[in-house]
Design an enzyme around this catalytic site. Structure first.
Site, PDB file in Angstrom:
ATOM      1  N   THR A 200      -5.786  -1.235   6.954  1.00 21.16           N
ATOM      2  CA  THR A 200      -5.816  -2.689   7.084  1.00 21.16           C
ATOM      3  C   THR A 200      -7.177  -3.163   7.580  1.00 21.16           C
ATOM      4  O   THR A 200      -7.433  -4.365   7.617  1.00 21.16           O
ATOM      5  CB  THR A 200      -4.735  -3.153   8.077  1.00 21.16           C
ATOM      6  OG1 THR A 200      -4.905  -2.473   9.327  1.00 21.16           O
ATOM      7  CG2 THR A 200      -3.346  -2.842   7.531  1.00 21.16           C
TER       8      THR A 200
ATOM      9  N   ASP B 207      -1.431   6.770   6.190  1.00 17.35           N
ATOM     10  CA  ASP B 207      -1.430   5.348   6.511  1.00 17.35           C
ATOM     11  C   ASP B 207      -2.324   5.092   7.720  1.00 17.35           C
ATOM     12  O   ASP B 207      -2.456   5.956   8.600  1.00 17.35           O
ATOM     13  CB  ASP B 207       0.003   4.894   6.811  1.00 17.35           C
ATOM     14  CG  ASP B 207       0.149   3.387   6.755  1.00 17.35           C
ATOM     15  OD1 ASP B 207      -0.775   2.716   6.253  1.00 17.35           O
ATOM     16  OD2 ASP B 207       1.186   2.876   7.217  1.00 17.35           O
TER      17      ASP B 207
ATOM     18  N   LYS C 244       0.827  -1.208   0.000  1.00 22.03           N
ATOM     19  CA  LYS C 244       0.000   0.000   0.000  1.00 22.03           C
ATOM     20  C   LYS C 244       0.865   1.265   0.000  1.00 22.03           C
ATOM     21  O   LYS C 244       0.609   2.196  -0.777  1.00 22.03           O
ATOM     22  CB  LYS C 244      -0.942  -0.008   1.208  1.00 22.03           C
ATOM     23  CG  LYS C 244      -1.962  -1.144   1.167  1.00 22.03           C
ATOM     24  CD  LYS C 244      -2.961  -1.045   2.299  1.00 22.03           C
ATOM     25  CE  LYS C 244      -2.331  -1.338   3.646  1.00 22.03           C
ATOM     26  NZ  LYS C 244      -1.856  -2.738   3.751  1.00 22.03           N
ATOM     27  N   THR C 245       1.883   1.308   0.836  1.00 19.84           N
ATOM     28  CA  THR C 245       2.766   2.476   0.870  1.00 19.84           C
ATOM     29  C   THR C 245       3.510   2.623  -0.449  1.00 19.84           C
ATOM     30  O   THR C 245       3.659   3.734  -0.974  1.00 19.84           O
ATOM     31  CB  THR C 245       3.764   2.362   2.030  1.00 19.84           C
ATOM     32  OG1 THR C 245       3.047   2.247   3.263  1.00 19.84           O
ATOM     33  CG2 THR C 245       4.672   3.580   2.090  1.00 19.84           C
TER      34      THR C 245
ATOM     35  N   ARG D 130       6.457  -8.250   1.937  1.00 25.56           N
ATOM     36  CA  ARG D 130       7.307  -7.713   3.008  1.00 25.56           C
ATOM     37  C   ARG D 130       7.980  -8.844   3.775  1.00 25.56           C
ATOM     38  O   ARG D 130       9.168  -8.770   4.106  1.00 25.56           O
ATOM     39  CB  ARG D 130       6.470  -6.859   3.966  1.00 25.56           C
ATOM     40  CG  ARG D 130       7.289  -6.269   5.123  1.00 25.56           C
ATOM     41  CD  ARG D 130       6.392  -5.518   6.079  1.00 25.56           C
ATOM     42  NE  ARG D 130       5.775  -4.367   5.417  1.00 25.56           N
ATOM     43  CZ  ARG D 130       4.738  -3.706   5.920  1.00 25.56           C
ATOM     44  NH1 ARG D 130       4.184  -4.090   7.056  1.00 25.56           N
ATOM     45  NH2 ARG D 130       4.240  -2.654   5.286  1.00 25.56           N
TER      46      ARG D 130
END
Length: 350
Positions: free
Chosen positions: A172, A123, A78-79, A231
């Site tokens: 999230t 975020d 997402k980032t 990640r």
């Protein structure tokens, strides 16, 4: 996959000239792996196509792109996608987070400092204060906010015009976003977990960028234990690299030994995941057991169990959520190598 193949000499372990702060090393590692364009981004094929269309349409009309909401579990990009939106739009990027915006004044200061066309990334946007959320409604629609000056009967509302901007929100837990805020996003992208093949591609790309050599078997082994999350895949790649560097071992054997050392099993379960499963099975006979009781037995916060361990265990079919609590499935008993106990739960097919 030798230590030399990872780009290090064995002697470098014994003679360190200049120590590098761990935080700097981590930032450099993550920065090197982040794709800078949609064409470099691996996975999320549908979301990439949708974003590409949205950005191209905005460019053709010489306007700022619509506000974008990125929803999905942690670690799926997402980032990175927010950074790509700014890069592909040739706009500056401002980054913040929901927990940092706890007052309407915090948001007002942030919005009033934006330059025309800037991309604002927030975020964990669902964790913003309610007063800030309500101010954001007007800012997203009309690019203005109302500032209250004074108190009581003498309070006055002063409108403040804002420069046009694009808000990219990441969450999230999209269910916690109020409907008025969710409806103001022009596009909502739901990010999905990655397949093993996509993760192998992610790891292969990271290896090339870091000038590492890794065989296909090792790629598949790391990908299969990465829980569908890039990640985690990149983190495991680094741990395997460290293990190979220090121990001088290579290939699939080194990968398996490194992941065993860090308590990552064949399915990608870590210490917490196995603790949850073994507690349900050994202490509560397979369940059902309530979340609060389970958390106390494991020694973790209930929120940690619910948001970190449980989603993956449910997705893998290892536990089931019932009205009476969490239940371990047949697959969980088999994975832990514990003989199943005959019960109504197993007769019901769980």
């Amino acid at each position: 996959m030798s230590s030399e193949a990872f780009g290090f000499e064995r002697s470098s372990v014994e003679s360190v000239v200049v120590p590098v702060p761990e935080s700097t090393a981590e930032l450099a590692f993550e920065g090197a792996l982040r794709p800078r364009s949609l064409s470099e981004f691996v996975g999320q094929t549908k979301v990439r196509a949708q974003l590409e269309l949205l950005l191209q349409a905005a460019a053709l009309q010489s306007r700022t792109p619509d506000h974008i909401l990125l929803a999905g579990p942690p670690g799926l990009g997402k980032t990175t996608l927010a950074m790509i939106v700014a890069h592909e739009s040739d706009r500056p990027l401002r980054m913040s987070s929901g927990p940092a915006i706890q007052h309407a004044g915090d948001l007002a200061a942030l919005l009033s400092s934006l330059v025309p066309g800037e991309v604002l990334f927030i975020d964990e946007i669902h964790r913003m204060a309610r007063s800030a959320e309500e101010m954001l409604y007007l800012a997203m629609e009309d690019f203005r906010i109302d500032i209250m000056v004074g108190k009581g009967a003498g309070a006055t509302s002063i409108p403040l015009d804002l420069a046009p901007f694009t808000l990219v929100g990441a969450t999230t837990r999209s269910g916690l976003l109020p409907n008025p805020l969710r409806d103001r996003f022009g596009f909502t992208a739901h990010l999905e977990f990655y397949s093993d093949d996509e993760l192998a591609h992610v790891i292969s790309r990271a290896s090339r960028l870091l000038e590492l050599e890794i065989d296909s078997e090792s790629l598949g082994e790391i990908a299969g234990r990465s829980r569908g999350t890039p990640r985690i895949a990149n983190r495991l790649l680094r741990r395997v690299r460290d293990f190979s560097l220090v121990n001088g071992r290579e290939g699939l054997e080194a990968v398996q030994a490194a992941l065993k050392l860090y308590d990552v099993d064949d399915l990608g379960l870590d210490r917490l995941d196995r603790a949850v499963l073994s507690t349900i099975i050994q202490q509560f006979g397979g369940g059902p057991v309530g979340l609060g009781t389970l958390a106390a037995s494991v020694g973790e916060e209930a929120e940690t169990i619910e948001s970190v361990a449980e989603p993956f265990l449910v997705r893998m079919g290892l536990i089931s959520r019932t009205p009476r609590g969490r239940v371990a499935t047949r697959k969980a008993w088999e994975h832990l190598g514990i003989a199943q106990r005959e019960s109504a739960l197993f007769r019901d097919g769980l």
